[in-house]
Scaffold this active site. Structure first.
Site, PDB file in Angstrom:
ATOM      1  N   ASP A  13      31.932  36.887  32.193  1.00 34.38           N
ATOM      2  CA  ASP A  13      32.624  36.260  33.319  1.00 34.38           C
ATOM      3  C   ASP A  13      34.141  36.431  33.276  1.00 34.38           C
ATOM      4  OD1 ASP A  13      30.119  35.369  34.146  1.00 34.38           O
ATOM      5  OD2 ASP A  13      30.307  33.492  33.035  1.00 34.38           O
ATOM      6  N   LYS A  16      34.876  41.034  35.653  1.00 39.35           N
ATOM      7  CA  LYS A  16      34.527  42.470  35.650  1.00 39.35           C
ATOM      8  C   LYS A  16      34.250  42.970  37.070  1.00 39.35           C
ATOM      9  CE  LYS A  16      31.178  41.533  32.744  1.00 39.35           C
ATOM     10  NZ  LYS A  16      31.490  40.136  32.419  1.00 39.35           N
ATOM     11  N   ALA A  39      23.483  38.810  34.630  1.00 37.55           N
ATOM     12  CA  ALA A  39      24.863  39.045  35.044  1.00 37.55           C
ATOM     13  C   ALA A  39      25.097  38.504  36.451  1.00 37.55           C
ATOM     14  CB  ALA A  39      25.153  40.547  35.030  1.00 37.55           C
ATOM     15  N   GLY A  40      26.313  38.077  36.690  1.00 43.09           N
ATOM     16  CA  GLY A  40      26.723  37.699  38.040  1.00 43.09           C
ATOM     17  C   GLY A  40      28.142  38.200  38.207  1.00 43.09           C
ATOM     18  N   HIS A  41      28.314  39.300  38.946  1.00 42.50           N
ATOM     19  CA  HIS A  41      29.631  39.915  39.103  1.00 42.50           C
ATOM     20  C   HIS A  41      30.130  39.656  40.525  1.00 42.50           C
ATOM     21  CE1 HIS A  41      28.818  42.910  35.562  1.00 42.50           C
ATOM     22  NE2 HIS A  41      28.698  41.657  35.225  1.00 42.50           N
ATOM     23  N   GLN A 222      27.919  41.061  30.817  1.00 43.54           N
ATOM     24  CA  GLN A 222      28.181  40.121  29.716  1.00 43.54           C
ATOM     25  C   GLN A 222      29.525  40.451  29.034  1.00 43.54           C
ATOM     26  OE1 GLN A 222      24.560  41.437  29.760  1.00 43.54           O
ATOM     27  NE2 GLN A 222      24.599  39.845  31.280  1.00 43.54           N
ATOM     28  N   THR A 298      25.641  33.106  38.340  1.00 45.39           N
ATOM     29  CA  THR A 298      24.198  33.313  38.386  1.00 45.39           C
ATOM     30  C   THR A 298      23.450  31.989  38.394  1.00 45.39           C
ATOM     31  OG1 THR A 298      24.368  35.460  37.321  1.00 45.39           O
ATOM     32  CG2 THR A 298      22.253  34.362  37.107  1.00 45.39           C
ATOM     33  N   GLY A 300      25.107  28.737  38.228  1.00 46.28           N
ATOM     34  CA  GLY A 300      25.889  27.601  38.721  1.00 46.28           C
ATOM     35  C   GLY A 300      26.264  26.619  37.613  1.00 46.28           C
ATOM     36  N   PRO A 302      28.234  24.707  34.678  1.00 49.92           N
ATOM     37  CA  PRO A 302      29.660  24.623  34.356  1.00 49.92           C
ATOM     38  C   PRO A 302      29.963  25.457  33.122  1.00 49.92           C
ATOM     39  CG  PRO A 302      28.542  22.510  33.942  1.00 49.92           C
ATOM     40  CD  PRO A 302      27.540  23.418  34.576  1.00 49.92           C
ATOM     41  N   ASP A 331      46.692  33.410  37.427  1.00 51.08           N
ATOM     42  CA  ASP A 331      47.148  32.376  38.369  1.00 51.08           C
ATOM     43  C   ASP A 331      46.647  30.984  37.982  1.00 51.08           C
ATOM     44  OD1 ASP A 331      44.662  33.827  39.092  1.00 51.08           O
ATOM     45  OD2 ASP A 331      44.436  32.216  40.547  1.00 51.08           O
TER      46      ASP A 331
HETATM   47  P1  GDP Z   1      32.203  38.806  35.900  1.00 50.06           P
HETATM   48  O1  GDP Z   1      30.849  38.349  35.505  1.00 50.06           O
HETATM   49  O2  GDP Z   1      32.995  39.285  34.733  1.00 50.06           O
HETATM   50  O3  GDP Z   1      32.199  39.803  37.025  1.00 50.06           O
HETATM   51  O4  GDP Z   1      32.970  37.508  36.438  1.00 50.06           O
HETATM   52  P2  GDP Z   1      32.368  36.403  37.464  1.00 50.06           P
HETATM   53  O5  GDP Z   1      32.266  36.990  38.800  1.00 50.06           O
HETATM   54  O6  GDP Z   1      31.144  35.790  36.877  1.00 50.06           O
HETATM   55  O7  GDP Z   1      33.491  35.294  37.366  1.00 50.06           O
HETATM   56  C1  GDP Z   1      34.813  35.551  37.713  1.00 50.06           C
HETATM   57  C2  GDP Z   1      35.221  34.561  38.831  1.00 50.06           C
HETATM   58  O8  GDP Z   1      36.621  34.547  38.935  1.00 50.06           O
HETATM   59  C3  GDP Z   1      34.719  34.981  40.199  1.00 50.06           C
HETATM   60  O9  GDP Z   1      34.495  33.828  40.965  1.00 50.06           O
HETATM   61  C4  GDP Z   1      35.886  35.782  40.775  1.00 50.06           C
HETATM   62  O10 GDP Z   1      35.926  35.762  42.191  1.00 50.06           O
HETATM   63  C5  GDP Z   1      37.052  35.019  40.215  1.00 50.06           C
HETATM   64  N1  GDP Z   1      38.252  35.813  39.923  1.00 50.06           N
HETATM   65  C6  GDP Z   1      38.350  37.094  39.487  1.00 50.06           C
HETATM   66  N2  GDP Z   1      39.642  37.410  39.247  1.00 50.06           N
HETATM   67  C7  GDP Z   1      40.353  36.306  39.521  1.00 50.06           C
HETATM   68  C8  GDP Z   1      41.744  35.975  39.435  1.00 50.06           C
HETATM   69  O11 GDP Z   1      42.586  36.784  39.020  1.00 50.06           O
HETATM   70  N3  GDP Z   1      42.115  34.703  39.785  1.00 50.06           N
HETATM   71  C9  GDP Z   1      41.228  33.774  40.207  1.00 50.06           C
HETATM   72  N4  GDP Z   1      41.683  32.563  40.528  1.00 50.06           N
HETATM   73  N5  GDP Z   1      39.916  34.045  40.318  1.00 50.06           N
HETATM   74  C10 GDP Z   1      39.490  35.282  39.954  1.00 50.06           C
HETATM   75  P1  IMO Z   2      28.279  38.459  33.261  1.00 51.26           P
HETATM   76  O1  IMO Z   2      27.879  39.903  33.338  1.00 51.26           O
HETATM   77  C1  IMO Z   2      28.341  34.818  30.863  1.00 51.26           C
HETATM   78  C2  IMO Z   2      24.876  34.130  28.261  1.00 51.26           C
HETATM   79  C3  IMO Z   2      23.976  32.965  28.578  1.00 51.26           C
HETATM   80  C4  IMO Z   2      23.512  32.593  27.176  1.00 51.26           C
HETATM   81  C5  IMO Z   2      23.369  33.954  26.502  1.00 51.26           C
HETATM   82  C6  IMO Z   2      21.941  34.497  26.498  1.00 51.26           C
HETATM   83  O2  IMO Z   2      28.291  37.763  34.571  1.00 51.26           O
HETATM   84  O3  IMO Z   2      29.547  38.310  32.492  1.00 51.26           O
HETATM   85  P2  IMO Z   2      20.424  35.599  28.391  1.00 51.26           P
HETATM   86  O4  IMO Z   2      19.949  35.045  29.705  1.00 51.26           O
HETATM   87  O5  IMO Z   2      21.230  36.834  28.513  1.00 51.26           O
HETATM   88  O6  IMO Z   2      19.333  35.724  27.388  1.00 51.26           O
HETATM   89  O7  IMO Z   2      21.389  34.438  27.805  1.00 51.26           O
HETATM   90  O8  IMO Z   2      24.203  34.834  27.219  1.00 51.26           O
HETATM   91  N1  IMO Z   2      25.086  35.085  29.383  1.00 51.26           N
HETATM   92  C7  IMO Z   2      26.220  35.185  30.075  1.00 51.26           C
HETATM   93  N2  IMO Z   2      27.350  34.440  30.021  1.00 51.26           N
HETATM   94  N3  IMO Z   2      28.258  35.873  31.695  1.00 51.26           N
HETATM   95  C8  IMO Z   2      27.145  36.631  31.736  1.00 51.26           C
HETATM   96  O9  IMO Z   2      27.076  37.785  32.450  1.00 51.26           O
HETATM   97  C9  IMO Z   2      26.041  36.274  30.935  1.00 51.26           C
HETATM   98  N4  IMO Z   2      24.805  36.790  30.757  1.00 51.26           N
HETATM   99  C10 IMO Z   2      24.243  36.060  29.792  1.00 51.26           C
HETATM  100  O10 IMO Z   2      24.698  31.937  29.201  1.00 51.26           O
HETATM  101  O11 IMO Z   2      24.535  31.888  26.507  1.00 51.26           O
HETATM  102 MG    MG Z   3      29.621  36.669  35.687  1.00 55.54          MG
END
Ligand code: GDP
Ligand code: IMO
Ligand code: MG
Length: 422
Positions: A13, A16, A39-41, A222, A298, A300, A302, A331
Site C-alpha cells: 500500500d 504503487k 492486492a488493491g492498487h 504487496q 481490498t 477496507g 484500518p 502531503d
Molecule cells: P498500492 O497498493 O501500493 O497501490 O497502494 P493503495 O492503492 O492500496 O493505497 C494507496 C492510497 O493512497 C490510495 O488510496 C491512493 O489513492 C492514495 N495515494 C497515493 N499517492 C498519494 C499521495 O501522494 N498522497 C495522498 N494523500 N494519497 C495518495
Molecule cells: P498491495 O499490493 C498490504 C497482507 C495481509 C496479511 C498478509 C498475508 O495492495 O500493496 P494474504 O492475503 O496475502 O495471504 O495476507 O499480507 N497483504 C497486504 N498488505 N497491501 C497488500 O497488497 C497486501 N496483500 C496482502 O494484510 O497481513
Molecule cells: Mg494496496
C-alpha cells in the site's frame, strides 16, 4: 531497452498503483508478476477512482499492453469482475490483456481454507482471498493452472482429484460441509469460455517484445516486508514481491532487467498482524490513519500507521537493488510539528548492525529516532521541487540519504497532477 521492476519497499500500500499509472505513459507493456486479488492498487484520475486487484494498473492508458504473469494466482470471479468494472468505465481489456497459461487458479476451496485457517490460533490477518492455500497447492504440484482450462477432460480430472482430497480435510479435520464437484466444474468451464481469448505463452510474448525493443514495467504487488523469504515471516504473504520475483513470475531473464524502482511511503503502514517497530498507537496513530485515509483498498480494514523507518527501507533497498524511488503521501505529514524518522534499532541498549527479519528479534527492538521539524503548510498543489518548503526538502534529503537511494518522484496527493518529477 528499458525493463524496470517496480517494488513496494515497505508492507504494501505504498501507492504503487498511482506511480505505475504515472510511469506507464512511457512504457509499452505493464506486467504483474506475483500475488493475486489480495492486492488493491488505487489509481485516481480526476474524480474517478479505480482499484485494481489483478489487472496491471497500466490498463488505464490505452496504448499500454498488460500482462498477468505465471507468478500470479488468479481468482476467476475477481478477474471477470475487474474486466467488467473496466468495461463499465469505457476501458476494454480485449486485445490488450494477456494472461499466462502457467498462472495458477484460485479455487473455492482455497478461499474456504484461508478463512478456516484465519479463524484458528495461527492467525496472520490475511486478506481472505485464498492466496496462501493456492500457493501451497502450486508448490505441492496439485494446482490447477490456466492451461488446464483448455482441456475439459484434464480440467475435470484435476478438479475432481483436488476436491476429493479437500472434502476429506473439510469434513474430517474442520467438520465443514463438503463442496459440490459438478457445480465447481461448471463454474470453471464458464470462466474458460470468456478467458480463452486472453491466454498466451508469456515467455514467447516477451521474446517478441524484446525483439521489438518494447519497454516493460513490472508491477510488484504487496511489499518487501511481506515477501515470503525476506519479510517478517510468518507474517507475510505467500509469494515474492521483491525484485527477484519479477523474473520467476514472468519468464523474463534477469539479464534483461535494467533497473529497480522503489515505491516508498513517507511514513509506514501495515495491515494484518506482525511486528511493526515504529507503530504509533492511540491518538497519534488514529490521526495519521485518518489524515492519510489509511483503510485497505481490498478489505477496507484500518491500516496500522507509524513513523518512517529508514532502517527498514535501507534493508529493502539492499534486497531489491533499488537505485531510484518515488516518495508517496508526503502531503499527509503536513499537520505535524515534528516528524520522527527511525534510523536504527537497539536491543538492551545495543545497536543492531543489520536488519533483523526474524520476528522474535523484531518484537524486542526499540527504534532509534532522529527528530526533524515539520513544515506545517499544505503542499498538495505544489508542482515543482523548488517550491517545496525547506523543511520538506530537508526531510526528503534525510530519508534519501538514510535509505541510500535517489528520489526521482515526489507524490503529494492521489491524483495524476499531484506529482513532482525530479
Ligand atoms: P498500492 O497498493 O501500493 O497501490 O497502494 P493503495 O492503492 O492500496 O493505497 C494507496 C492510497 O493512497 C490510495 O488510496 C491512493 O489513492 C492514495 N495515494 C497515493 N499517492 C498519494 C499521495 O501522494 N498522497 C495522498 N494523500 N494519497 C495518495
Ligand atoms: P498491495 O499490493 C498490504 C497482507 C495481509 C496479511 C498478509 C498475508 O495492495 O500493496 P494474504 O492475503 O496475502 O495471504 O495476507 O499480507 N497483504 C497486504 N498488505 N497491501 C497488500 O497488497 C497486501 N496483500 C496482502 O494484510 O497481513
Ligand atoms: Mg494496496
Amino acid at each position: 531497452m528499458n525493463i524496470t521492476v517496480l517494488v513496494g519497499s515497505q508492507w504494501g500500500d505504498e501507492g504503487k498503483g498511482k506511480i505505475v499509472d504515472i510511469l506507464s505513459d512511457r512504457y509499452d507493456i505493464v506486467v504483474r508478476y506475483q500475488g493475486g486479488a489480495n492486492a488493491g492498487h488505487t489509481v485516481q484520475i480526476g474524480d474517478k477512482q479505480y482499484i485494481l486487484h489483478l489487472i496491471p494498473s497500466g490498463i488505464l492508458r490505452e496504448n499500454v499492453q498488460c500482462v498477468i504473469g505465471n507468478g500470479v494466482v488468479i481468482d476467476p470471479k475477481a478477474l471477470l469482475e475487474e474486466i467488467k468494472f473496466l468495461e463499465d468505465h469505457g476501458i476494454s481489456s480485449k486485445g490488450r490483456l494477456f494472461i499466462s497459461q502457467n498462472a495458477h487458479l484460485i479455487m473455492p476451496y482455497h478461499k474456504l481454507l484461508d478463512s478456516i485457517s484465519e479463524s484458528g490460533n495461527s492467525k496472520i490477518g490475511t486478506t481472505g482471498r485464498g492466496i496462501g492455500p493456492c500457493y501451497i497447492d502450486k508448490y505441492a504440484r496439485k494446482g490447477i493452472r490456466i492451461v488446464d482450462l483448455l482441456d475439459r477432460k484434464v480440467l475435470e480430472e484435476k478438479i475432481k482429484a483436488n476436491i476429493e482430497e479437500k472434502n476429506t480435510i473439510l469434513k474430517k479435520v474442520y467438520n465443514q460441509k463438503e463442496l459440490d464437484v459438478e457445480e465447481i466444474i461448471k463454474e470453471y468451464i464458464e470462466f474458460d469460455k470468456i478467458i480463452d481469448q486472453y491466454v498466451v505463452d508469456v515467455p514467447t510474448y516477451m521474446q517478441s517484445a524484446f525483439a521489438d525493443e518494447k519497454s516493460i514495467l513490472l508491477e510488484g504487488a504487496q511489499g518487501t516486508m511481506l515477501d515470503v523469504d525476506f519479510g517478517t515471516y510468518p507474517y507475510v504473504t505467500s509469494s515474492n514481491p521483491t525484485a527477484g520475483g519479477a523474473c520467476t513470475g514472468t519468464g523474463i531473464p534477469p539479464t534483461r532487467i535494467t533497473s529497480v524502482y522503489g515505491i516508498v511511503k513517507a511514513y509506514t503502514t501495515r495491515v494484518g498482524l506482525g511486528p511493526f517497530p515504529t507503530e504509533l498507537t492511540g491518538e497519534e496513530g488514529n490521526k495519521l490513519r485518518e489524515l492519510g485515509s489509511e483503510f485497505g483498498a481490498t478489505t477496507g480494514r484500518p491500516r496500522r500507521c507509524g513513523w518512517f523507518d529508514a532502517f527498514l527501507v535501507n534493508y529493502s533497498r539492499m534486497i531489491n537493488g533499488i537505485e531510484r524511488a518515488a516518495i508517496t503521501k508526503l502531503d499527509v505529514l503536513s499537520y505535524l510539528d515534528e516528524i520522527k524518522v527511525c534510523v536504527g534499532y537497539e536491543i538492551n541498549g545495543k545497536k543492531l548492525k543489520s536488519y533483523p527479519n526474524n520476528v522474535n528479534l523484531l518484537q524486542q527492538v526499540s527504534p532509534i529516532y532522529e527528530t526533524l521539524p515539520g513544515w506545517k503548510v499544505d503542499i498538495s498543489s505544489i508542482k515543482y521541487y523548488d517550491e517545496l518548503p525547506t523543511q520538506t526538502k530537508d526531510y526528503l534529503s534525510f530519508i534519501s540519504q538514510q535509505a541510500g537511494f535517489e528520489i526521482s518522484i515526489i507524490s503529494v496527493g492521489p491524483r495524476r497532477n499531484q506529482t513532482i518529477e525530479l
